[in-house]
Design an enzyme around this catalytic site. Structure first.
Site, PDB file in Angstrom:
ATOM      1  N   GLU A  13     -17.240   1.890  -5.855  1.00  0.00           N
ATOM      2  CA  GLU A  13     -17.444   2.829  -4.754  1.00  0.00           C
ATOM      3  C   GLU A  13     -18.808   3.512  -4.808  1.00  0.00           C
ATOM      4  O   GLU A  13     -19.242   4.097  -3.810  1.00  0.00           O
ATOM      5  CB  GLU A  13     -16.328   3.882  -4.761  1.00  0.00           C
ATOM      6  N   GLY A  79      -5.449   3.565   1.481  1.00  0.00           N
ATOM      7  CA  GLY A  79      -4.425   2.821   2.197  1.00  0.00           C
ATOM      8  C   GLY A  79      -4.152   3.469   3.539  1.00  0.00           C
ATOM      9  O   GLY A  79      -4.093   4.698   3.657  1.00  0.00           O
ATOM     10  N   MET A 176      -5.999   8.901  -3.987  1.00  0.00           N
ATOM     11  CA  MET A 176      -5.643   9.636  -5.201  1.00  0.00           C
ATOM     12  C   MET A 176      -6.635  10.730  -5.621  1.00  0.00           C
ATOM     13  O   MET A 176      -6.468  11.312  -6.693  1.00  0.00           O
ATOM     14  CB  MET A 176      -5.450   8.649  -6.350  1.00  0.00           C
ATOM     15  N   GLU A 177      -7.659  11.005  -4.803  1.00  0.00           N
ATOM     16  CA  GLU A 177      -8.656  12.001  -5.215  1.00  0.00           C
ATOM     17  C   GLU A 177      -9.059  13.000  -4.128  1.00  0.00           C
ATOM     18  O   GLU A 177      -9.459  14.131  -4.434  1.00  0.00           O
ATOM     19  CB  GLU A 177      -9.944  11.302  -5.707  1.00  0.00           C
ATOM     20  N   ASP A 200      -6.062  -1.407   2.364  1.00  0.00           N
ATOM     21  CA  ASP A 200      -4.702  -1.950   2.417  1.00  0.00           C
ATOM     22  C   ASP A 200      -3.874  -1.090   3.352  1.00  0.00           C
ATOM     23  O   ASP A 200      -4.344  -0.075   3.856  1.00  0.00           O
ATOM     24  CB  ASP A 200      -4.077  -1.994   1.005  1.00  0.00           C
TER      25      ASP A 200
END
Length: 232
Positions: A13, A79, A176-177, A200
Site C-alpha cells: 500500500e 472489502g 482493519m485500520e 474484494d
C-alpha cells in the site's frame, strides 16, 4: 506549510509512494519506518503502520508528536459493503467508525466509544473533495464514491457478518485500520481522509478475490494519493 502523513497498513500500500520520494530521511520508531521527504512537490511522511487498529493508532500519535503532520491520508484496500462498489473502485471516507466496539450494556450504541459522545469520526470535507478530483484526473476510468468506513480487528469474509455491517452500521467498506486512524486524527485535531480501493466483496468470495486483486487495488489508491498531495 503543510506536512502530510500518509499511512498504509501493508508494504504494497505504500511501496510505490516510498519509491517516488526525494530527499528522504528515515526514522525508526515503535517498529515502524517513517520515510520523510518530498512527493510531487509536497512535504510528506510515508509509513507502513502494520495491520490492525492498535498499530494504526500508535502510528497516528507518532505522526502527531514526532513529525507534527498537518494532514493525514490513510491509503489502502478494503472489502466492499456497498453493491455500487465493485472490485477496483475507490471509496473516499465521509466518516469512519469501530464496528467491534460494544459497550451497549452501559447504554452506549453499538460501535460508540465510551465517554466520547459520538459514534463516527468525520473526514475533512476539503480533503474528500481533493481526493475525488484527483481520482477524476489520474484514475478517470475508476468509480469513486463517498461513504462510511467500518473497521475492526477481523478480516470480513462471511456473508452474515457483512449483512450486519451493512444493516447496523450502514457501512460502505470494511477494513482493519481506518477508524483508529480517524479516531487518532480526531483527538489530535488533524484533518484526515481515508482512501480505500476495493479488493474484494467482504463475503464468501473474499478469501479468493483478495490475493488476486489486492496489488492492483493498492496501486490505484497510491496513484490517487500521489496526485492529491500536490493540492493540499
Amino acid at each position: 506549510m503543510s506536512k502530510i502523513g500518509i499511512i498504509g497498513a501493508m508494504d504494497l500500500e505504500v511501496d510505490t509512494l516510498k519509491s517516488k520520494l526525494t530527499d528522504v530521511t528515515i526514522t525508526k520508531k515503535a517498529g515502524m519506518e517513517f520515510h520523510e521527504g518530498t512527493l510531487n512537490g509536497a512535504s510528506v511522511v510515508v509509513v507502513r503502520c502494520g495491520i490492525g487498529k492498535v498499530n494504526a493508532a500508535l502510528c497516528v500519535q507518532i505522526m502527531a508528536d514526532v513529525f507534527q503532520v498537518t494532514h493525514i491520508i490513510n491509503t489502502g484496500v478494503a472489502g466492499s459493503l456497498n453493491a455500487k462498489l465493485d472490485i477496483g473502485d475507490i471509496l473516499i471516507s465521509q466518516d469512519a467508525l469501530h464496528h467491534d466496539m460494544d459497550v451497549r450494556i452501559f447504554g452506549y450504541q453499538l460501535g460508540e466509544v465510551p465517554q466520547m459522545g459520538r459514534l463516527e469520526f468525520p473526514a475533512d470535507a476539503r480533503m474528500m473533495e481533493l481526493a475525488r478530483s484527483s481520482c477524476a484526473r489520474v484514475c478517470s476510468d475508476i468509480k469513486a464514491l463517498f461513504g462510511r468506513v467500518v473497521s475492526g480487528d477481523q478480516f470480513i469474509s462471511d456473508n452474515e457478518v457483512k449483512e450486519t455491517l451493512i444493516n447496523v452500521f450502514h457501512g460502505d467498506c470494511a477494513e482493519m485500520e481506518g477508524a483508529s486512524i480517524a479516531h487518532g486524527a480526531y483527538l489530535n485535531k488533524i484533518p484526515f481522509v481515508i482512501i480505500r480501493a476495493i479488493s474484494d466483496k467482504a463475503d464468501g468470495s473474499a478469501e479468493m478475490d483478495y490475493p488476486k486483486f489486492e496489488k492492483a487495488a493498492a496501486e490505484h489508491s497510491a496513484k490517487l494519493v500521489e496526485d492529491m498531495v500536490a493540492y493540499i
